[in-house]
Design an enzyme around this catalytic site. Sequence first.
Site: not given
Ligand code: GKR
Ligand code: MG
Length: 412
Positions: A165, A296
């Site tokens: 991430k 997702h």
């Molecule tokens: O949990 O911070 C998070 C993710 O960034 C989430 O908000 C996203 O919706 O998991 C997600 C993604 O793959 O974009």
């Molecule tokens: Mg994503």
Amino acid sequence: MKISKFKATPVAMHDQPLLNSTGVHESYRIRTIVQIETTDGYTGAGETHGDINAEIENNRSWIEGHDPRQMTLARLKWKGSPRAWAAVETAMLDAAAKHAELPVCDYIGGRARDRVEWAAYLFYKFADENRKGEVATGEALDPEGFVRQAEEFVNKYGFKALKIKGGFFEPDTDIETFRLLRKRFPKKDGYEIRIDPNAVWTVETSIRVAKAIEEYDPQYLEDPTDSIADHAELKKYTDIPTASNMCVSAFAHVKPNTKLEGIDVILGDHHHWGGILAYKETGVLCRVMGWGLSGHSNNALGVSQAAMLHACAATPELNFPADTHYPWTDTDEDVIKGGKLQFKDGFIEVPDTPGLGIEIDEEALSERHEQFKTGTRSNRQELIFSIDPGAKSLGPKNERTINFPNYKKPRW
Ligand code: GKR
Ligand code: MG
């Protein structure tokens, strides 16, 4: 078989201070647990994001008395968001499948696999304030810390697919993290690595990053930039497959993507596309269009994880390990009897028991509901200020400002 009882319970679950493109996760994540009971005693459970009580009440009049096996009619009658419908549909499928004495995935046409593979969802993060987390409660604010987190995930859960991430730190930090992760987890040992900065890079920056990580054999590049057209432009400069849960995240986005061919892999999600049956339909779309299908996720409890498990088991077109935030759910905060679902070698077994294969732990549910009612949700601004003194808040916190601060996009 008619629905006689129907309720929605908003809950709050502890969340570790995870960093993403918009800032740091708040201390609590809000979910809603939907429960139904039928005239002949079958129960069903569903889960989704946020507090969906208003939408539930808007549909109560027809849901009470509805036969949960009549799913097509229910989808036509539903007035509200796909997100809220996903929880109601899951509960109906759970009860109807129990009535048919079949696991949900077998009730909706049969399973394509007996276990589903998941990806380690890795975040830069601050140390968990009270170390309550199930895993990786320590700090990961640089590439070295990130690799240590990945080692914890791989050792504890056996994951082979690793998701970065990105998007909070400079792109060069994400590139260095990718390099170190690939060095530690070589492709020849079966490890796949993907990255997702949630659309914070311009097309130019996306091209630069793609060029810099190509040698590390990425599985795919997820939402590096904004629109479908932006991704189509990026694809002129790299062969790394593009993936999305942002610019292609609803049936309405399929036609534009067919035309522009910006996204190669869809991250389907029954919470976003409108249910487990909709996830199966996404699979058919991907087969017809020659796109890949992944999954997702967001922070979730065991009801959503079980629903994702059945959706993935029942969708033959799934051809990537699906994302899951479930390891970030505290061991003692789930609302299902017997505790959390278990990962083995990066997989979760698909249960053979009727329905979703989980039951609500009413005591745990009321504890989480109590947390929702009385818990004070912090947006952890002091943590952000500690590494970004110049960060600006978007002003008074409101329901929509889930992360602090709300960095503008694109950032680089
Ligand atoms: O949990 O911070 C998070 C993710 O960034 C989430 O908000 C996203 O919706 O998991 C997600 C993604 O793959 O974009
Ligand atoms: Mg994503």
